[in-house]
Design an enzyme around this catalytic site. Structure first.
Site, PDB file in Angstrom:
ATOM      1  N   HIS A 370       0.798  -1.232   0.000  1.00 60.23           N
ATOM      2  CA  HIS A 370       0.000   0.000   0.000  1.00 60.23           C
ATOM      3  C   HIS A 370       0.824   1.272   0.000  1.00 60.23           C
ATOM      4  CE1 HIS A 370      -4.240  -1.147   0.605  1.00 60.23           C
ATOM      5  NE2 HIS A 370      -3.730  -2.266   1.087  1.00 60.23           N
ATOM      6  N   LYS A 560      -8.569  14.173   3.967  1.00 63.33           N
ATOM      7  CA  LYS A 560      -7.726  12.971   3.989  1.00 63.33           C
ATOM      8  C   LYS A 560      -6.837  13.098   5.210  1.00 63.33           C
ATOM      9  CE  LYS A 560      -6.291  14.177  -0.175  1.00 63.33           C
ATOM     10  NZ  LYS A 560      -6.349  12.921  -0.921  1.00 63.33           N
ATOM     11  N   ARG A 561      -6.111  12.047   5.569  1.00 62.02           N
ATOM     12  CA  ARG A 561      -5.194  12.183   6.691  1.00 62.02           C
ATOM     13  C   ARG A 561      -4.198  13.307   6.420  1.00 62.02           C
ATOM     14  NH1 ARG A 561      -5.326   8.369  11.043  1.00 62.02           N
ATOM     15  NH2 ARG A 561      -3.431   9.421  11.710  1.00 62.02           N
ATOM     16  N   LYS A 566       1.008  14.345   1.276  1.00 62.15           N
ATOM     17  CA  LYS A 566      -0.267  14.695   0.639  1.00 62.15           C
ATOM     18  C   LYS A 566      -0.343  16.193   0.326  1.00 62.15           C
ATOM     19  CE  LYS A 566      -2.908  10.884   2.800  1.00 62.15           C
ATOM     20  NZ  LYS A 566      -3.695  10.248   1.725  1.00 62.15           N
ATOM     21  N   THR A 670      -8.256   6.781  -2.516  1.00 63.56           N
ATOM     22  CA  THR A 670      -9.616   6.348  -2.825  1.00 63.56           C
ATOM     23  C   THR A 670     -10.575   7.523  -2.659  1.00 63.56           C
ATOM     24  OG1 THR A 670      -9.804   5.569  -0.546  1.00 63.56           O
ATOM     25  CG2 THR A 670      -9.335   3.911  -2.246  1.00 63.56           C
ATOM     26  N   LYS A 674     -14.101   8.752  -4.792  1.00 62.26           N
ATOM     27  CA  LYS A 674     -15.391   9.146  -4.217  1.00 62.26           C
ATOM     28  C   LYS A 674     -15.841  10.481  -4.788  1.00 62.26           C
ATOM     29  CE  LYS A 674     -13.783   7.067   0.107  1.00 62.26           C
ATOM     30  NZ  LYS A 674     -13.122   7.429   1.390  1.00 62.26           N
TER      31      LYS A 674
HETATM   32  C1  LIG Z   1     -11.865   7.518   1.684  1.00 65.30           C
HETATM   33  C2  LIG Z   1     -11.401   7.934   3.023  1.00 65.30           C
HETATM   34  C3  LIG Z   1     -10.043   8.146   3.258  1.00 65.30           C
HETATM   35  C4  LIG Z   1      -8.986   8.019   2.183  1.00 65.30           C
HETATM   36  O1  LIG Z   1      -8.823   9.277   1.565  1.00 65.30           O
HETATM   37  P1  LIG Z   1      -7.583   9.576   0.589  1.00 65.30           P
HETATM   38  O2  LIG Z   1      -7.910  10.909   0.025  1.00 65.30           O
HETATM   39  O3  LIG Z   1      -7.587   8.516  -0.448  1.00 65.30           O
HETATM   40  O4  LIG Z   1      -6.371   9.586   1.431  1.00 65.30           O
HETATM   41  C5  LIG Z   1      -9.642   8.541   4.521  1.00 65.30           C
HETATM   42  N1  LIG Z   1     -10.543   8.726   5.507  1.00 65.30           N
HETATM   43  C6  LIG Z   1     -11.864   8.547   5.313  1.00 65.30           C
HETATM   44  C7  LIG Z   1     -12.798   8.788   6.443  1.00 65.30           C
HETATM   45  C8  LIG Z   1     -12.339   8.141   4.071  1.00 65.30           C
HETATM   46  O5  LIG Z   1     -13.652   7.943   3.901  1.00 65.30           O
END
Ligand SMILES: *Cc1c(COP(=O)(O)O)cnc(C)c1O
Length: 833
Positions: A370, A560-561, A566, A670, A674
């Site tokens: 990952h 995101k985190r 990032k 991911t 979304k």
């Molecule tokens: C989808 C999701 C992530 C992943 O987000 P990335 O932008 O791909 O890092 C992290 N936290 C939550 C709550 C999510 O739903």
């Protein structure tokens, strides 16, 4: 469960209301008058769960009865999100429940709000596991998700003076109506101790003699792993799969011994020690700490899961059939200790010879990598591993010896042999878990096309030269049930009207939207949905966070985190630049596109820089809010505690999706998927799955900027000098100087000193190098947003062309390329017949 609910007839609002009151009165023991909102929610959840049980029994009996192969998905994290609405959707009971509650003067939506989401994961990796078990169930694939029932999930984030403060996530405080504990099925897991010559008691051999390669492990202490089942309903199918999470409990023998010795305090201490194992989720995302308890957690759930799997897959059957009955998928390196554990079971317990055991093990395991960050690749010091799992360390040594010998035999030079060794020697002797996983698996996959390529070319390059056929790609996906159907009811209704309802299980059907992208009426409907979603978000953030936001603005969302790679910092510099230019008079506020910049991000509690960046975002937000020049033009919203529940409200309201990591650092992402599926346009680098999103939606419908991975790599090789970018770009210089001046910290120039000096001297993720390209891309965003028709067309095309990012497609790829486990639809032979 003592009682069997008759579910012959489809439930009606009145029969459902009866079941609901039954739960409330007889299971919870509260009356309608005295019930708290939580009581009502729990009763509702349990009433819904009743309607999953029959399908679950049918699934179990169908799958266990035949000789099907099943997928054992091993993941230390499952970021599930709320369960109630998803269970209602799967059972088709949403409207029945709504009507039933209406009749009792209650509101489904209000009760749904009572649910505390199980936050048993950090971010993308845990959410991926949750999407995958949803898809596996929906696609009728026999599968069990295995993991840990953390008593405390990911911390709850609050802000105090703009800085992150963590609070314990006590998600079980009011009970969890979705879990079914099975203390009677507890599995004993050993730790520590020593190994010795086996004394003729091999359990698995016919004559009780030890196997030829067996050693005897005598653990120093044991704990019990108690399984908790969670029902995983498929959508539009009878199939209900199982998520089995393990909870640690002190063993009876352990307690008795100490109680008998009269040392009550020691007994309680021992119990606490044992139960600590599943106490809390480690909140590090991408940068794990090599803590002993973490390794304990990993072995704990893996050992319990393997014992469970072997019993389930084989019963008393033939061990040699193992690879035909079960396929293990390792979600990152966290469960990789499963490989030596399987060897231990086969060689020590069941008496198989080493070579045969190794063949069976390798044929049963596969590994998903990952990451690309070196600091995210888990290693365990041999010191710690040998102390906690002495037999496993012996097994790892032998695996490594034989692997290195085979390398030398096939002409590998000594440098290559050392590079590829599972044991690293410097700076300390340690086990490289990613290498162990690679050597012990049939297939190794990355999670997006670019990522898999970089695994082959860089991270695992020697291994891919050796075993090119071992490496494959499975691009991540997200479940359309949760992230479109549930999160975006407005869009879902529009999709149903336009392309029919089949898209929920077959997301490629969204292609049918393309024909409507030019239709003014459809565009209007699409825009109305987005506007309604913004209104819903504005209302939520007003009550949840006390924020006052306009609906009539470009919603620019980065959630995101918080991690330097990032590059939330790049987004901050964009906002600071806009603010700076308005302040200095270089930019007329009337020329600023009205924009709400939404951040959502948790930082690992020990990650200083990430926490400083959070503080900076909040400080810039407050400063801009206080400046009348920008009123109605530019605003930052940073709601605390980003989680799945909030994501489901934020993402459908977004116009612009920020996916701006340094190329070559984000494995897939991911969140990006979304957003595209909810009609946001992406501003992004050529990183992770952004590459595939852009290929599919078309480069006219994606705002690309920044260095490519080879360009970033070359710049790093040449000796990256962030200072030169600062010197050469007046806007950049001015923005950084503004932060350094204390303009966002009440005149205190030291407040963000760590950020400023890092940017100027180090800037590991090359924020400054991509700054100008990013600002230019944001200008293109503004120009595009000024033409609502063209923007809407692009947004529609993003939805229409993103069906590929369904996790159903990911699962199909795993099945075709790795698992080869056929679907087995559940047959009705459960409670009714
Ligand atoms: C989808 C999701 C992530 C992943 O987000 P990335 O932008 O791909 O890092 C992290 N936290 C939550 C709550 C999510 O739903």
């Amino acid at each position: 469960m003592g009682r069997v609910t008759d579910t012959h007839a489809a439930p009606t609002p009145s029969s459902f209301a009866e079941e609901f009151l039954d739960e409330l009165h007889f299971e919870l023991g509260v009356s309608r008058e005295t019930a708290s909102p939580t009581d009502l929610y729990v009763a509702l959840a349990r009433a819904v769960r009743r309607h999953l049980v029959e399908g679950w029994f049918d699934t179990l009996s169908t799958q266990l009865g035949g000789d099907s192969k099943f997928v054992a998905y091993l993941s230390a994290e499952y970021l599930l999100g709320r369960q109630l609405e998803n269970a209602l959707l799967a059972t088709g009971l949403t409207e029945v429940a709504r009507d039933a509650l209406d009749g009792l003067g209650l509101s489904l939506d209000e009760l749904s709000e009572q649910e505390v989401e199980p936050g048993l994961g950090n971010g993308g990796l845990g959410r991926l596991a949750a999407c995958f078990i949803d898809s596996l169930a929906t696609m009728d694939v026999p599968a069990v998700g295995y993991g840990i029932r953390y008593e405390y999930g990911i911390f709850r984030q609050t802000f105090v003076d703009g800085r992150q403060v963590e609070q314990a996530d006590d998600w079980l405080a009011l009970g969890s109506p979705w879990e079914i504990p099975h203390p009677e099925m507890a599995v004993t897991v050993g730790f520590g101790g020593h190994t010795e010559e086996p004394a003729g008691t091999g359990e698995g051999t016919a004559d009780g003699a030890p196997g030829p390669d067996a050693r005897q492990w005598v653990p120093g202490w044991t704990v019990e792993a108690v399984p908790y089942n969670y029902l995983v309903p498929g959508y539009g199918t009878r199939n209900v799969n199982t998520l089995r999470l393990w909870s640690a409990r002190a063993t009876k023998a352990f307690n008795l011994e100490i109680f008998n010795s009269g040392d009550y305090e020691a007994a309680v201490r021992g119990q606490t020690y044992a139960e600590n194992i599943s106490k809390v989720l480690y909140p590090e995302d991408s940068t794990p700490q090599g803590k002993e308890l973490r390794l304990q957690q990993q072995y704990f759930f893996v050992a319990a899961s393997l014992a469970d799997t072997i019993a389930r897959a084989l019963g008393d059957g033939d061990l040699h059939a193992l690879p035909d009955r079960v396929v293990f998928q390792l979600n990152d390196t966290h469960p990789v200790i499963a490989i030596p554990e399987m060897m231990r079971l086969l060689v020590d317990v069941h008496g198989l010879g080493w070579d045969e055991a190794w063949d069976l093990t390798r044929r049963s395991f596969n590994y998903t990598c990952h990451t690309l960050l070196p600091e995210a690749l888990e290693i365990w010091s041999v010191d710690l591993l040998g102390r906690l799992l002495p037999r496993h360390l012996e097994i790892i040594y032998r695996i490594n010896e034989e692997f290195l010998a085979s390398l030398r035999d096939s002409g590998g030079n000594e440098l290559q042999v050392r590079r590829m060794s599972i044991i690293q020697e410097q700076p300390e002797r340690a086990v490289r878990m990613a290498y162990l996983a690679t050597v012990g698996s049939t297939k190794v996959n990355g999670v997006a096309a670019l990522h898999s390529q970089l695994l082959r070319d860089a991270v695992l390059h020697d291994f891919s030269d050796l075993w090119p056929e071992k490496f494959t790609n499975v691009t991540n996906g997200i479940t359309p049930r949760r992230f479109v159907r549930l999160a975006n009811p407005g869009l879902s209704a529009l999709l149903d009207e336009t392309v029919g309802t089949g898209w929920v299980k077959d997301l490629d059907q969204l292609r049918g939207l393309e024909a409507h992208a030019e239709d003014p009426e459809f565009r209007r409907g699409f825009r109305d949905v987005k506007a309604a979603n913004k209104q819903r978000l504005v209302d939520l953030l007003a009550t949840r966070d006390g924020l006052h936001l306009p609906t009539d603005a470009l919603y620019d969302v980065m959630v995101k985190r918080l991690h330097e790679y990032k590059r939330q910092m790049l987004k901050v510099l964009h906002v600071v630049t806009l603010y700076d230019q308005v302040r200095s008079g270089a930019l007329d506020p009337a020329d600023v596109t009205p924009r709400v910049v939404v951040f959502g991000a948790k930082a690992a509690p020990g990650y200083r820089m990430a926490k400083d960046i959070i503080a900076l975002v909040n400080a810039v937000a407050a400063t801009i809010d206080a400046d009348p020049a920008l009123a109605g033009r530019l605003q930052i919203a940073f709601p605390a505690n980003y989680n799945v529940t909030l994501a489901e409200k934020l993402i459908p309201a977004a116009d612009l999706s920020e996916q701006i990591s340094l190329a070559g650092k984000e494995a897939s992402g991911t969140g990006n998927m979304k957003f595209a599926l909810n009609g946001a346009l992406t501003i992004g680098t050529l990183d992770g799955a952004n590459v595939e999103i852009r290929d599919l939606v078309g480069d006219d419908n994606f705002f690309l900027f920044g260095m490519t991975e080879p360009e970033a790599e070359a710049l790093g090789q040449a000796g990256y000098d962030p200072g030169s970018f600062y010197e050469q770009d007046p806007a950049l210089k001015s923005a950084i100087d503004l932060i350094a001046s204390g303009a966002f910290s009440h005149g205190d120039p030291t407040a963000f000193e760590s950020i400023v000096s890092d940017l100027l001297w180090k800037d590991r993720f090359m924020v400054l190098a991509d700054y100008r390209a990013y600002l230019d891309a944001q200008s293109r965003v503004e120009a595009a947003y000024a033409d609502p028709d063209a923007w809407t067309r692009s947004a529609i095309l993003n939805v229409a062309r993103s069906g590929f990012f369904s996790s159903d497609r990911s699962i199909r790829d795993y099945l075709d390329r790795i698992w080869h486990a056929p679907a087995v639809p559940a047959r009705s032979n459960g409670l009714r017949d």
